[in-house]
Scaffold this motif. Structure first.
Motif, PDB file in Angstrom:
ATOM      1  N   PHE A  35      66.227   5.760  37.537  1.00 43.37           N
ATOM      2  CA  PHE A  35      65.007   6.515  36.356  1.00 43.37           C
ATOM      3  C   PHE A  35      64.241   7.859  36.893  1.00 43.37           C
ATOM      4  CE2 PHE A  35      62.820   4.011  39.525  1.00 43.37           C
ATOM      5  CZ  PHE A  35      61.141   4.409  39.113  1.00 43.37           C
ATOM      6  N   ARG A  36      63.974   8.097  35.615  1.00 46.46           N
ATOM      7  CA  ARG A  36      63.157   9.919  35.552  1.00 46.46           C
ATOM      8  C   ARG A  36      62.774   9.301  34.466  1.00 46.46           C
ATOM      9  NH1 ARG A  36      65.236  14.499  38.158  1.00 46.46           N
ATOM     10  NH2 ARG A  36      65.328  15.856  35.984  1.00 46.46           N
ATOM     11  N   LEU A  37      61.408  10.300  34.732  1.00 48.32           N
ATOM     12  CA  LEU A  37      60.070  10.386  33.948  1.00 48.32           C
ATOM     13  C   LEU A  37      59.525  11.122  33.992  1.00 48.32           C
ATOM     14  CD1 LEU A  37      59.535   8.899  31.244  1.00 48.32           C
ATOM     15  CD2 LEU A  37      57.501   7.219  32.206  1.00 48.32           C
ATOM     16  N   GLU A  38      59.812  12.187  33.176  1.00 49.48           N
ATOM     17  CA  GLU A  38      58.239  13.486  33.438  1.00 49.48           C
ATOM     18  C   GLU A  38      57.274  13.168  32.974  1.00 49.48           C
ATOM     19  OE1 GLU A  38      59.606  16.517  31.274  1.00 49.48           O
ATOM     20  OE2 GLU A  38      58.280  18.475  32.624  1.00 49.48           O
ATOM     21  N   ASP A  40      43.197   5.820  32.694  1.00 45.28           N
ATOM     22  CA  ASP A  40      43.438   6.397  30.536  1.00 45.28           C
ATOM     23  C   ASP A  40      44.187   6.096  30.362  1.00 45.28           C
ATOM     24  OD1 ASP A  40      41.070   7.799  31.105  1.00 45.28           O
ATOM     25  OD2 ASP A  40      42.202   9.722  31.785  1.00 45.28           O
ATOM     26  N   PRO A  41      44.639   5.033  29.218  1.00 42.58           N
ATOM     27  CA  PRO A  41      45.989   4.667  28.159  1.00 42.58           C
ATOM     28  C   PRO A  41      46.415   6.100  28.556  1.00 42.58           C
ATOM     29  CG  PRO A  41      43.608   4.565  27.386  1.00 42.58           C
ATOM     30  CD  PRO A  41      43.441   5.498  28.399  1.00 42.58           C
ATOM     31  N   HIS A  42      46.136   7.151  28.445  1.00 41.70           N
ATOM     32  CA  HIS A  42      47.140   8.323  28.211  1.00 41.70           C
ATOM     33  C   HIS A  42      48.126   8.832  29.758  1.00 41.70           C
ATOM     34  CE1 HIS A  42      43.901  10.510  28.841  1.00 41.70           C
ATOM     35  NE2 HIS A  42      44.350  11.691  29.448  1.00 41.70           N
ATOM     36  N   SER A  43      47.293   8.195  30.172  1.00 45.41           N
ATOM     37  CA  SER A  43      48.549   8.651  31.763  1.00 45.41           C
ATOM     38  C   SER A  43      49.231   7.865  32.127  1.00 45.41           C
ATOM     39  CB  SER A  43      47.013   8.294  33.283  1.00 45.41           C
ATOM     40  OG  SER A  43      45.826   9.092  32.742  1.00 45.41           O
ATOM     41  N   HIS A  44      49.576   6.663  31.080  1.00 46.31           N
ATOM     42  CA  HIS A  44      50.479   6.069  31.878  1.00 46.31           C
ATOM     43  C   HIS A  44      51.375   5.597  30.592  1.00 46.31           C
ATOM     44  CE1 HIS A  44      47.819   2.382  33.266  1.00 46.31           C
ATOM     45  NE2 HIS A  44      46.973   3.776  32.840  1.00 46.31           N
ATOM     46  N   ILE A  63      55.504  11.999  29.728  1.00 46.18           N
ATOM     47  CA  ILE A  63      53.674  11.012  29.426  1.00 46.18           C
ATOM     48  C   ILE A  63      53.012  12.931  29.682  1.00 46.18           C
ATOM     49  CG2 ILE A  63      52.354  10.669  31.018  1.00 46.18           C
ATOM     50  CD1 ILE A  63      53.681   8.529  32.656  1.00 46.18           C
ATOM     51  N   GLY A  64      52.393  13.283  28.670  1.00 46.00           N
ATOM     52  CA  GLY A  64      51.403  14.687  28.632  1.00 46.00           C
ATOM     53  C   GLY A  64      52.410  15.711  28.448  1.00 46.00           C
TER      54      GLY A  64
END
Lengths: 162, 199
Positions: free
Chosen positions: A111-114, A96-100, A58-59
């Motif tokens: 699981f692991r998400l940056e 904000d959609p871009h925060s998702h 994300i971002g």
């Protein structure tokens, strides 16, 4: 000076510790058999936007959201499960959609998400995670960071089959 | 009152209020907040500062503002306080409606929201009592007990609310302001013998 290697107190403490370990050990299989599903947390679904896309990160990243997904009852790790993640970060608001973004669990159910650094919002530095797919009951989590300086946050799911 | 003391009292009050506001104004968190969210935060800080001023006015402790004049200003500040709380809640609502709905329904995951909402209702109650003082035709003592009780709830709940929050306020200046708010409230309660038993 007398040396009491085993005073009444040490005996009691050691005995208690051994009993607790033994008793606890005995109970491990029983607990795994009945692994309880994770309940949704209060406020967990706030600012949820369904169907966040699966993303590499994300971002700009710099912060790690990690965790595991297991099945209620036997505790078996669940592979390929979609976990949706969002938070108030240095790059945007929860709404904000871009925060998702979403990610899939690996063969170990991990699981692991940056994502961008989470910053305190509404009084606490916290993240949001959702399991909202077919197969298991929906769960919304809202873990709080012990310190706002942390650069990772962990949340574990135990899902109940539908 | 001697001029040194006058200057000192006002200087302490100005510092007690200006330092927490200035410290919050340089908070790094502001960089990641919208104008509405920032306004909400500062409205809350200003409301806390006004909670310090209110007992000082009613007790006539501020040089140049003896009780009768102080009481008139106390009423004006009370109205400003209610407006500040309204801006606080409205700004948070614009920022994240679901979090504010949770708070207002006492269903929030964060305990400090409950304290804040209780303080909001208590300050509203205290203001309504003040606005309709004549119409309510209460005995003076009954009115005083009611208004002071609500004010005490406002002070305690607001202080707990603020202390539990990790936000734009700097910790030391926040604790100092909260301490002064509590001390001022206790002093006026004792000095004016609000709960003294009378025959």
């Amino acid at each position: 000076m007398s040396v009491d290697l085993f005073t009444r107190r040490t005996l009691l403490v050691a005995g208690g510790a051994i009993a607790a370990t033994w008793g606890g050990g005995l109970h491990v299989p029983a607990q795994a058999q009945g692994l309880a599903p994770t309940p949704s947390m209060r406020g967990g679904s706030n600012n949820y936007i369904p169907n966040a896309p699966i993303v590499e990160r994300i971002g700009g990243g710099g912060f790690w959201m990690t965790g595991t997904v297991r099945r209620a009852g036997d505790g078996a790790p669940l592979a390929g499960q979609r976990i949706q993640i969002w938070a108030h970060t240095t790059e945007g608001y929860e709404s904000d959609p871009h925060s998702h973004g979403a990610t899939l669990t690996d063969e170990n159910g991990e699981f692991r998400l940056e994502m961008p650094q989470i910053v305190p919002a509404f009084g606490q530095p916290h993240g949001h995670l959702a399991y909202d797919s077919d197969g298991f009951e929906t769960v919304f989590l809202r873990p709080v960071m012990p310190s706002s300086k942390d650069t990772s946050l962990r949340a574990d799911f135990v899902l109940r089959p539908v | 009152m001697n001029p040194v003391r006058t200057t000192l009292v006002w200087a302490v009050l100005v510092v007690a209020i200006a330092v927490p506001i200035a410290a919050a104004a340089v908070s790094p968190l502001l960089a990641w907040r919208s104008p509405a969210y920032i306004a909400a935060g500062f409205a809350g800080i200003i409301a806390m500062a006004l909670l310090l001023v209110q007992p000082l006015l009613i007790g006539g402790y501020l040089p140049g503002l003896p009780a009768p004049r102080g009481r008139r200003i106390h009423r004006v500040i009370g109205a400003v306080l209610v407006i500040a709380v309204a801006i606080h809640v409205a700004g948070l609502w614009i920022t994240s409606p679901p979090d504010v709905i949770d708070a207002l329904l006492f269903a929030s995951p964060t305990p400090f929201s409950d304290w804040g909402v209780i303080a909001m209702w208590a300050v509203t109650g205290a203001a309504v009592l003040a606005a309709f003082r004549r119409r309510f035709r209460m005995r003076v003592r009954t009115w005083r007990h009611a208004h002071t009780s609500l004010a005490a709830i406002v002070v305690v709940c607001s202080v707990v609310h603020a202390l539990l929050i990790e936000g734009t306020m700097e910790t030391l200046s926040k604790v100092a302001l909260c301490t002064l708010v509590v001390l001022a409230a206790i002093k006026v309660g004792v000095d004016l013998r609000v709960w003294a038993v009378r025959r």
